[in-house]
Design a protein around this motif. Structure first.
Motif, mmCIF file in Angstrom:
data_model
loop_
_atom_site.group_PDB
_atom_site.id
_atom_site.type_symbol
_atom_site.label_atom_id
_atom_site.label_comp_id
_atom_site.label_asym_id
_atom_site.label_seq_id
_atom_site.Cartn_x
_atom_site.Cartn_y
_atom_site.Cartn_z
ATOM 1 N N GLY A 199 0.931 0.775 3.818
ATOM 2 C CA GLY A 199 1.233 1.478 2.573
ATOM 3 C C GLY A 199 1.397 0.514 1.414
ATOM 4 N N PRO A 200 1.531 1.058 0.204
ATOM 5 C CA PRO A 200 1.530 0.216 -0.993
ATOM 6 C C PRO A 200 2.834 -0.565 -1.152
ATOM 7 C CG PRO A 200 2.089 2.454 -1.590
ATOM 8 C CD PRO A 200 1.752 2.493 -0.122
ATOM 9 N N CYS A 201 2.785 -1.632 -1.930
ATOM 10 C CA CYS A 201 4.007 -2.340 -2.290
ATOM 11 C C CYS A 201 4.599 -1.671 -3.526
ATOM 12 C CB CYS A 201 3.719 -3.823 -2.543
ATOM 13 S SG CYS A 201 2.803 -4.163 -4.058
ATOM 14 N N GLY A 202 5.684 -2.210 -4.023
ATOM 15 C CA GLY A 202 6.320 -1.635 -5.209
ATOM 16 C C GLY A 202 5.567 -1.954 -6.493
ATOM 17 N N GLY A 203 4.508 -2.731 -6.372
ATOM 18 C CA GLY A 203 3.777 -3.140 -7.564
ATOM 19 C C GLY A 203 2.625 -2.218 -7.914
ATOM 20 N N THR A 204 2.467 -1.153 -7.133
ATOM 21 C CA THR A 204 1.395 -0.208 -7.434
ATOM 22 C C THR A 204 1.710 0.464 -8.764
ATOM 23 O OG1 THR A 204 0.191 1.724 -6.659
ATOM 24 C CG2 THR A 204 2.492 1.576 -5.993
ATOM 25 N N ASN A 205 0.716 0.527 -9.620
ATOM 26 C CA ASN A 205 0.986 0.811 -11.017
ATOM 27 C C ASN A 205 -0.022 1.815 -11.569
ATOM 28 O OD1 ASN A 205 2.198 0.512 -13.458
ATOM 29 N ND2 ASN A 205 1.343 -1.513 -13.889
ATOM 30 N N HIS A 206 0.318 3.076 -11.545
ATOM 31 C CA HIS A 206 -0.584 4.127 -12.026
ATOM 32 C C HIS A 206 -1.969 3.969 -11.404
ATOM 33 C CE1 HIS A 206 2.510 5.153 -14.961
ATOM 34 N NE2 HIS A 206 2.611 3.863 -15.197
ATOM 35 N N GLY A 207 -1.980 3.689 -10.099
ATOM 36 C CA GLY A 207 -3.259 3.569 -9.402
ATOM 37 C C GLY A 207 -3.907 2.206 -9.530
ATOM 38 N N THR A 236 -3.469 3.330 -3.117
ATOM 39 C CA THR A 236 -3.635 4.592 -3.836
ATOM 40 C C THR A 236 -5.020 5.168 -3.493
ATOM 41 O OG1 THR A 236 -2.209 3.778 -5.594
ATOM 42 C CG2 THR A 236 -3.552 5.695 -6.107
ATOM 43 N N GLU A 271 -0.817 -4.567 -9.405
ATOM 44 C CA GLU A 271 -0.054 -5.411 -10.332
ATOM 45 C C GLU A 271 -0.608 -6.832 -10.380
ATOM 46 O OE1 GLU A 271 3.982 -6.380 -9.405
ATOM 47 O OE2 GLU A 271 3.561 -6.765 -7.308
ATOM 48 N N VAL A 272 -1.277 -7.237 -9.313
ATOM 49 C CA VAL A 272 -1.776 -8.614 -9.278
ATOM 50 C C VAL A 272 -2.914 -8.789 -10.287
ATOM 51 C CG1 VAL A 272 -2.859 -10.380 -7.835
ATOM 52 C CG2 VAL A 272 -1.059 -8.910 -6.886
ATOM 53 N N PRO A 292 -4.205 -7.477 -2.317
ATOM 54 C CA PRO A 292 -3.973 -8.922 -2.314
ATOM 55 C C PRO A 292 -2.947 -9.352 -1.262
ATOM 56 C CG PRO A 292 -3.884 -8.065 -4.553
ATOM 57 C CD PRO A 292 -3.951 -6.877 -3.635
#
Lengths: 302, 227
Positions: free
Chosen positions: B159-167, B180, B170-171, B153
């Motif tokens: 690379g990923p933001c800090g909102g990456t969440n177990h693959g 991921t 977060e959005v 989004p």
């Protein structure tokens, strides 16, 4: 007279920064009170940039207030609301207004905030924003045009030690260092064994790539209640409050949970410092800035 | 393909206002595949509108026709003979089809019955997901065939933001974190080296609207080759 954060980072063994949030509205009395309260107690004050995608007074305006009140600000700058023209313009403006440090962030997505219908920008990402800061420091802009007067920012960024999976996070961490990040303020850490493992990996990565001095400040988010801790565990990616800490908050006498949270934060900071896990801490007392001096006292840093 | 969904019936009815003679014009391509505006859906929409008109005692004639493709001028000519019999044309094509219809029959009010959503692929029966933003500068060779411009989004390229969440993202926790996926794909391919380089800021000029494309074989002096 406060010292430049750049000098503090180089010279001080254990650096302490704290976060303050600008008001939603034009009444800055509380903000100014927090600046005066914390200005001499911490090494620098971060100001959030429309934190959680909620519209507020800009980070830049609040940073200028910090300068006027004799403090050392760190401008938080996200990629969410501005394209590359606006980001560079904001950086030049910050320099002109006496801001010397910038923390480059991606930013939360717009739908989590109070204007969920807004158009998200994300023209640059945080790595590219860090590179942009370096260009401005060298006297040119992102398009290669010369500037009349360069900036000389100290740039930092964030990393999430508990990101799952961690490997892609470390790829980005390395890119951020290569793009000029000289300090990191991490997402909240609570489990110091896990944080220790992250620091080992991060240090190995920095050594392998022969990257210059990079300071890492552990993020300390003040726990105010067991409910808040559980909420973060469920809803905030990259934050893991261990069950043992939640139990301590639950076990607190009525009305004393915040006090326990302050003790937990103080204890974490003390342990991080004693074990030299990293180069300092960044205290985020979200809405409870008033209590930062108490956290510092608990940590033995007052 | 282009994926679309039908607007709510109330909204369509409100658009029709007092129109008495309505021609519902379907499209047999993308929107037929995604079950939004093909022959079947046009039939269904027309009969729903008829029933509503009947129930409210409104005088309204509703006919229907489905063209092979609404985004191609040659298929629209077939309508020319009887367009005049109608007050409005209600198109169940994507936004492109609706506009070509409006261009071809510029004396007619053309109404959109669909919301065009994205360029995507079918995940399974009745489920589609967005895969391409038509950014004009494909970089899938660098990202293991997973598009961060479309699937992240925040359009993150490094690379990923800090909102990456177990693959997950977060959005929308139903979506996979694009970064991921990219990391895992490149890991599997033994090509994590592709992530070493810092990707520069994206050039958004190819996305300047409205885009136009002339096939090299059709370039003439009046249409100079694009640089």
């Amino acid at each position: 007279m406060v010292r430049l954060f750049r000098d503090v980072l180089q010279e001080k063994d254990f650096v302490v920064t704290a976060e303050i949030g600008p008001p939603k509205g034009t009444d800055v009395s509380r903000l100014v009170h927090h600046i005066e309260l914390l200005r001499d107690r911490v090494d620098a004050l971060n100001v959030t940039d429309n934190q959680s995608s909620v519209m507020r007074v800009s980070s830049l305006a609040a940073c200028r207030l910090i300068v006027e009140h004799g403090g050392e600000p760190i401008l938080q700058l996200t990629c969410r609301d501005r394209n590359r023209l606006a980001l560079q313009s904001e950086l030049l403006s910050a320099w002109v207004l006496g801001v010397r440090n910038v923390l480059c962030l991606t930013g939360d997505y717009v739908t989590v905030g109070d204007h969920p219908e807004a158009k998200p920008v994300f023209d640059l990402d945080s790595v590219q924003l860090l590179q942009t800061v370096q260009y401005l420091n060298q006297g040119r802009d992102l398009a290669g045009n010369n500037l009349e007067g360069a900036t000389d920012f100290l740039a930092g960024s964030v990393v999430t030690p508990e990101a799952d999976p961690l490997e892609p996070q470390l790829v980005k961490f390395a890119k951020k260092v290569r793009a000029g990040a000289r300090f990191f303020q991490t997402q909240a850490v609570y489990d110091l064994d896990r944080f220790r493992r992250f620091m080992e990996q991060a240090r190995r990565l920095l050594a392998q790539n022969q990257m210059g001095p990079v300071k890492i400040l552990a993020g300390i988010v003040l726990l105010t209640s067991a409910k808040m801790a559980r909420y973060m565990n469920e809803h905030v990616p990259g934050i893991m409050v261990p069950e043992s800490l939640i139990e301590q908050l639950t076990g607190a006498e009525k009305g004393k949970a915040l006090q326990v949270g302050i003790q937990i934060a103080g204890r974490l900071i003390r342990q991080i410092q004693q074990e030299r896990l990293c180069d300092g801490v960044h205290i985020m007392a979200i809405g409870k800035e008033e209590r930062v001096p108490d956290i510092l006292a608990e940590a033995g840093l007052a | 393909m282009i994926v679309a969904e039908r607007k709510p019936l109330d909204e369509i009815e409100a658009m029709l206002a007092s129109a008495e003679r309505v021609l519902v014009v379907g499209c047999g391509t993308c929107v037929a595949v995604c079950m939004a505006g093909g022959e079947k859906e046009v039939e269904l929409l027309a009969s729903e509108l008829r029933m509503r008109a009947q129930a409210s005692g409104q005088r309204r004639r509703i006919d229907q026709v489905t063209l092979t493709r609404q985004c191609d001028r040659e298929y629209l000519d077939a309508l020319a003979a009887y367009v005049e019999e109608y007050d409005v044309l209600l198109s169940t094509a994507c936004g492109a089809g609706v506009q070509l219809l409006a261009e071809r029959f510029d004396g007619k009010l053309i109404l959109p019955a669909l919301n065009t959503r994205f360029i995507g692929t079918a995940e399974g029966p009745g489920v589609w997901s967005q895969r391409c933003l038509a950014c004009g500068q494909c970089l899938l060779h660098l990202t293991g065939g997973v598009c961060p411009v479309t699937r992240c989004p925040k359009n993150l390229l490094n690379g990923p933001c800090g909102g990456t969440n177990h693959g997950k993202c977060e959005v929308n926790p139903e979506n996979d974190c694009a970064w991921t996926l990219i990391y895992r794909r490149l890991e599997k391919l033994g090509r994590l080296d592709l992530l070493d380089a810092i990707q520069p800021p994206k050039d958004y000029r190819p996305m300047t609207k409205p885009a136009r494309l002339v096939h090299p074989a059709f370039q003439t002096e009046s249409a100079p080759p694009t640089k």
